[in-house]
Design an enzyme around this catalytic site. Structure first.
Site, short mmCIF file in Angstrom:
data_model
loop_
_atom_site.label_atom_id
_atom_site.label_comp_id
_atom_site.label_asym_id
_atom_site.label_seq_id
_atom_site.Cartn_x
_atom_site.Cartn_y
_atom_site.Cartn_z
N ALA A 144 1.07 -1.51 0.61
CA ALA A 144 0.05 -0.05 0.32
C ALA A 144 0.72 1.35 0.01
O ALA A 144 0.67 2.24 -0.92
CB ALA A 144 -0.73 0.05 1.52
N PHE A 159 -10.87 -19.70 -5.19
CA PHE A 159 -10.53 -18.47 -3.58
C PHE A 159 -11.83 -19.26 -3.01
O PHE A 159 -12.30 -19.02 -3.01
CB PHE A 159 -9.66 -17.80 -3.42
CG PHE A 159 -8.32 -17.72 -3.03
CD1 PHE A 159 -7.70 -18.60 -3.65
CD2 PHE A 159 -7.94 -16.63 -1.98
CE1 PHE A 159 -6.04 -18.31 -3.16
CE2 PHE A 159 -6.54 -16.66 -1.90
CZ PHE A 159 -6.29 -17.48 -2.07
N GLN A 219 -9.12 -11.56 11.82
CA GLN A 219 -9.11 -12.95 10.77
C GLN A 219 -8.34 -14.20 11.00
O GLN A 219 -7.29 -13.69 11.89
CB GLN A 219 -9.31 -12.21 9.59
CG GLN A 219 -8.93 -13.55 8.50
CD GLN A 219 -9.45 -13.40 6.83
OE1 GLN A 219 -8.41 -13.12 6.18
NE2 GLN A 219 -10.56 -13.40 6.82
N HIS A 255 -6.62 -16.97 10.34
CA HIS A 255 -6.51 -17.97 9.23
C HIS A 255 -6.94 -18.64 9.96
O HIS A 255 -6.16 -19.97 10.51
CB HIS A 255 -4.84 -18.02 8.67
CG HIS A 255 -4.82 -18.24 6.76
ND1 HIS A 255 -5.83 -19.55 6.41
CD2 HIS A 255 -5.27 -17.57 5.88
CE1 HIS A 255 -5.16 -20.08 5.05
NE2 HIS A 255 -4.84 -18.02 4.36
N LEU A 300 2.03 -19.42 7.52
CA LEU A 300 0.44 -18.78 7.02
C LEU A 300 1.00 -20.24 5.53
O LEU A 300 1.99 -20.46 5.03
CB LEU A 300 0.25 -17.94 5.67
CG LEU A 300 -0.68 -18.11 4.96
CD1 LEU A 300 -1.70 -17.78 5.73
CD2 LEU A 300 -0.33 -16.47 3.75
N GLU A 306 -4.79 -20.71 1.35
CA GLU A 306 -6.15 -21.08 1.00
C GLU A 306 -5.90 -21.30 -0.81
O GLU A 306 -6.44 -22.85 -1.35
CB GLU A 306 -6.73 -20.37 0.53
CG GLU A 306 -8.23 -20.18 0.29
CD GLU A 306 -8.80 -18.74 1.18
OE1 GLU A 306 -9.00 -18.01 2.14
OE2 GLU A 306 -9.71 -18.13 0.28
N ARG A 321 -12.73 -17.54 5.51
CA ARG A 321 -12.51 -18.24 6.43
C ARG A 321 -12.92 -18.42 7.81
O ARG A 321 -12.69 -19.31 8.59
CB ARG A 321 -11.36 -17.86 6.67
CG ARG A 321 -10.00 -17.33 5.03
CD ARG A 321 -8.82 -16.23 4.91
NE ARG A 321 -8.42 -16.34 3.65
CZ ARG A 321 -7.14 -16.00 3.11
NH1 ARG A 321 -6.92 -14.11 4.63
NH2 ARG A 321 -6.20 -16.02 2.02
N HIS A 328 -3.89 -13.73 11.01
CA HIS A 328 -3.81 -13.53 10.54
C HIS A 328 -3.36 -12.03 9.43
O HIS A 328 -3.34 -11.49 9.09
CB HIS A 328 -4.89 -14.84 9.20
CG HIS A 328 -3.80 -14.33 7.98
ND1 HIS A 328 -3.09 -14.26 7.76
CD2 HIS A 328 -5.08 -14.15 6.65
CE1 HIS A 328 -2.79 -14.59 6.17
NE2 HIS A 328 -4.21 -14.06 5.51
N ARG A 359 -12.55 -10.52 5.96
CA ARG A 359 -12.32 -10.52 4.03
C ARG A 359 -12.00 -11.35 4.21
O ARG A 359 -11.88 -12.73 4.32
CB ARG A 359 -10.83 -10.09 4.73
CG ARG A 359 -10.14 -9.35 3.15
CD ARG A 359 -8.79 -8.95 2.80
NE ARG A 359 -7.84 -9.80 4.18
CZ ARG A 359 -6.98 -11.08 3.90
NH1 ARG A 359 -6.49 -11.51 2.02
NH2 ARG A 359 -6.51 -11.49 4.42
N SER A 377 -6.98 -8.63 0.44
CA SER A 377 -5.98 -7.72 0.97
C SER A 377 -5.07 -7.04 -0.15
O SER A 377 -4.70 -5.78 -0.42
CB SER A 377 -5.70 -8.17 1.93
OG SER A 377 -5.23 -9.66 1.95
#
Lengths: 264, 558
Positions: B14, B113, B226, B228, B238, B241, B272, B337, B372, B377
């Site tokens: 970002a 997903f 969240q 995960h 991680l 997914e 999730r 997560h 989310r 993201s």
């Protein structure tokens, strides 16, 4: 229990200090260093971020082998009685004897040490900058995006997996001799951009010409130490050799092109 | 004193996208980050980035999936922006050099997903974040944007109701410096490390979010955290997914594909929050394995496909769990997560404090609502990073640079604060931090209830008291990481308090916020956003309406 023998440095003062750490299953060398920092000596310093071998922050010399601390398990490192450092690409003694249950931890070679295990990475980033590590994309994005075959994608992918951790630079004898040598990471990156069909032809050629010298492609000893230590299976030496082969090919093309032009 | 038109705090996706946009619009922009940008946590994102690229998909379908996934708490006008602008932003990243995986005919490859009705997740193997971040960093180098590496921003400077810059500490020598900017953009990521089990990088302590909170900006929807479903047993790294998107199964200790019971339609590819709760239920009811996990099995995909599309998690499983997923199932458990909540801002990144913008995980616009969807993201970072850069660039054209006095005062008081932290006797940051992590994990996790949340609120209040006595023993000036930790701990404690208090107040179950004492979603009372304001007595909670445009709230079924 595992004993960490850490090379420390503060200004001109250099010393080795040992720390006894209670090791647990799955503990990485990075975890062990945190144990020291949080419980034994808050002053011990080392870089870190992801702890999952993707960010490239924690490269250091562990039992004389340049590697990521987060990816190195204490359980295996503490039993490396005799490290075949030549095979791994370390610079110091050919075979390192480490005491049982002891791990020797030092800063990454070929860099200036700032303090303890933190080295001056600016030099490494500057070398990388020399090869203009970017795609010189135009302002217009083609409608629907650029096309690329999966085969080309996979060929480039070997090189885009680089996380710029600099373990290769720490293992490279040429980088040890010559501060100006661009090093395996930058040269592998140069080949990554050469292979990319999205890069402009003139920029590819300019980049290749810029590394066609002793500080670049011809400085490499071709001993594959960078390949041996890379945690992401990148193959800088192969990239360097491919570029060495590409140079005469381009010259022939150029001559051919010139000849063709004169006929027009 | 250092001055720029715009300074972006944070060098992840970002932040870099915002910087590039502001630069392209002719402003003097700089990035400041506590690590080198490519060490930012964006680099660890695996599975992909969503965009409706092909003609039988549409941005409206993407928006509906996102809103349903959010359990109707997302602001639908913002979701429209996210999904409409997705294709353009993704294709732009491709044009700048991101090495996406490809279909046979050369297009960007997309995979299914969780919670999505169409395979619209564009991916680069399972190293999508790495590829995007390196690409953006390359373009930032190309643009010659100034980057201040290894600086920790310690507080924002507010002057006359405007954010006019900040004070930051240069890690290599621990010196403080004042930075002046007409606009400041927060792009500091999440706070995962306030939980014991988190996929997040160790540096994700949420300090950027607490900077805004201190400056009087409300934090929004922080109780929505969240978890995960599939993080690697032990390190909680991680496991994308994408492993389930490519066809992986989840098994309990009776070798049952237990998702059948919880989400008959979408099975392992339910959103999730649902999969995480299902796994936790299996474990809690004795159908997990010793150590509290279930198995994620991808062995049937074969070595070739695993190596091609999931090579990263294969290596992670080998390196960090001693297990090769080509041969045996991966032991997984839920772990913190992502933060759906964050610094309250609009779809241009503007916060209620003039001159301060936010983008990425630290921001709450809100496009993720209560849960989310995977792949949204990375998308948020490039869509709203760009918009924040664009709007900050517009703002600085018509704004004067502020005087230096407030900065000098802030600098002096910050120097005092740091010097007060130094000294021999006191609490260790690690002890207080570990207690915080433990109570967040135990009482503010996948399943929550009143007694647990009350305990968390009370425990964190005590920890904040204890936190005042934290002292830094190391007097080192070069790279004093103990000092960095001590500074950031204060922010961690504050965020923990905001999350726990918001969760205690919200007497319903919605998305990732699941109350065992209030099992149902309660739209009548709780279809609204939480806003937390800092006061000397702790967070003050207010609420605001959710924006609904085309999708009326319905019961979620998968």
């Amino acid at each position: 229990m595992v004993r960490l023998k850490v090379r420390r440095q503060d200004g001109d003062r250099v010393w080795h200090e040992t720390f006894d750490v209670k090791d647990t299953p799955g503990m990485s060398v990075l975890d062990a260093l945190f144990y020291v920092q949080e419980r034994l000596d808050g002053g011990l310093c080392f870089r870190y971020s992801c702890r999952g071998a993707v960010c490239g922050s924690c490269a250091m010399l562990i039992n004389k082998v340049p590697r990521l601390a987060c990816r190195t398990q204490v359980s295996s490192a503490k039993n490396e009685m005799n490290v075949d450092a030549v095979k791994w690409g370390a610079l110091a003694r050919p075979v390192v004897k480490v005491a049982k249950d002891e791990i020797l931890i030092e800063p990454l070679p070929n860099f200036n040490v700032i303090r303890d295990l933190v080295v001056d990475m600016e030099h490494f980033y500057d070398l990388l900058d020399h090869i203009k590590p970017w795609i010189s994309a135009g302002d217009e994005v083609p409608k629907g995006g650029n096309l690329m075959s999966p085969e080309v994608e996979q060929q480039i992918e070997v090189y885009t997996n680089c996380i710029l951790c600099a373990t290769c630079h720490g293992a490279c004898p040429a980088a040890g001799r010559d501060e100006m040598y661009l090093g395996p990471a930058a040269l592998a990156k140069a080949w990554r951009f050469y292979l990319d069909p999205r890069e402009q032809e003139k920029d590819k050629h300019a980049r290749l010409e810029a590394v066609d010298n002793q500080s670049g492609l011809w400085g490499c000893d071709v001993v594959f130490k960078c390949v041996a230590v890379c945690p992401k299976k990148v193959t800088p030496t192969q990239g360097i050799l491919a570029q060495r082969r590409q140079i005469p090919k381009n010259r022939i093309k150029k001559v051919f092109k010139r000849g063709k032009n004169s006929e027009d | 004193m250092i001055t720029h038109d715009i300074i972006i705090i944070g060098g992840g996706l970002a932040g870099l996208r915002a910087a590039l946009e502001a630069h392209n619009r002719g402003t003097d922009v700089a990035v400041i980050s506590k690590v080198h940008p490519i060490r930012s946590h964006s680099v660890a994102a695996q599975g992909g980035v969503n965009a409706s690229l092909v003609h039988d998909d549409s941005w409206e379908a993407h928006a509906l999936d996102t809103v349903r996934g959010s359990d109707y708490l997302a602001d639908q006008d913002a979701v429209e922006v996210l999904c409409r602008e997705a294709p353009e932003r993704v294709l732009e990243m491709e044009h700048w050099g991101t090495l996406f995986s490809r279909t046979r005919d050369g297009h960007i490859a997309q995979r299914p997903f969780g919670g999505a009705g169409f395979p619209r997740t564009c991916y680069a193997g399972d190293r999508t974040g790495h590829n995007l971040l390196h690409t953006l960093h390359e373009q930032v180098l190309r643009a010659r944007i100034k980057i201040y590496r290894e600086w920790l921003v310690t507080r924002l400077v507010v002057d006359g109701g405007r954010c006019t810059g900040f004070i930051a500490m240069h890690t290599p020598d621990s010196k403080l410096e004042a930075f002046r900017a007409k606009a400041t953009v927060l792009a500091t990521g999440g706070y995962g490390r306030i939980y014991q089990r988190s996929t997040n990088a160790i540096i994700n302590r949420g300090y950027g979010i607490s900077l805004a909170y201190h400056a009087g900006v409300p934090l929004q929807d922080m109780e929505f955290v969240q978890f995960h479903p599939t993080t690697l047993l032990g390190t909680n790294i991680l496991i994308t997914e994408g492993a389930r998107g490519e066809g992986g199964y989840l098994y309990n200790n009776r070798h049952e594909r237990f998702m059948e019971k919880y989400a008959t339609g979408m099975m392992e590819l339910a959103p999730r929050d649902i999969v995480a709760r299902s796994i936790q239920t299996e474990v809690d009811e004795g159908r997990g394995f010793d150590g509290g996990y279930v198995q994620l099995d991808i062995t049937h995909l074969g070595e070739k496909k695993i190596e091609e599309r999931l090579g990263g998690i294969r290596q992670i499983s080998i390196d960090f769990a001693g297990i090769d997923p080509v041969k045996e199932p991966i032991p997984v458990q839920p772990g913190q997560h992502y933060s759906m909540g964050g610094v309250s801002c609009d779809a241009n990144g503007a916060t209620p404090l003039e001159g301060l913008y936010a983008a990425g995980e630290c921001a709450c616009i809100s496009v993720h609502g209560a849960n989310r969807l995977g792949g949204n993201s990375l998308l948020e970072t490039i869509v709203f990073g760009k918009r924040a850069g664009e709007h900050a660039a517009g703002y600085v054209q018509e704004t004067d640079v502020q005087g230096e006095n407030t900065h000098l005062d802030s600098l002096a008081s910050e120097e005092q604060n740091i010097s007060d932290l130094m000294g021999g006797d006191g609490e260790s940051f690690a002890v207080v931090r570990d207690e915080l992590r433990s109570v967040m994990q135990q009482d503010v996790g996948v399943f929550r209830n009143q007694a647990g949340l009350q305990n968390a609120v009370e425990t964190i209040r005590e920890l904040r008291e204890k936190g005042r006595n934290v002292r830094v023993k190391s007097g080192a000036t070069l790279f004093n990481f103990e000092l960095l930790n001590a500074i950031e701990l204060k922010g961690m404690l504050e965020l923990g308090q905001v999350i726990a208090k918001g969760a205690l107040a919200r007497e319903e179950s919605r998305g990732a916020h699941y109350r065992t004492d209030f099992l149902e979603r309660d739209d009548e009372h709780w279809l609204r956003h939480t806003l937390a304001y800092q006061t000397p007595e702790g967070p003050r909670l207010e609420y605001k309406e959710v924006t609904i445009t085309q999708f009326q709230p319905k019961r979620r079924e998968y």
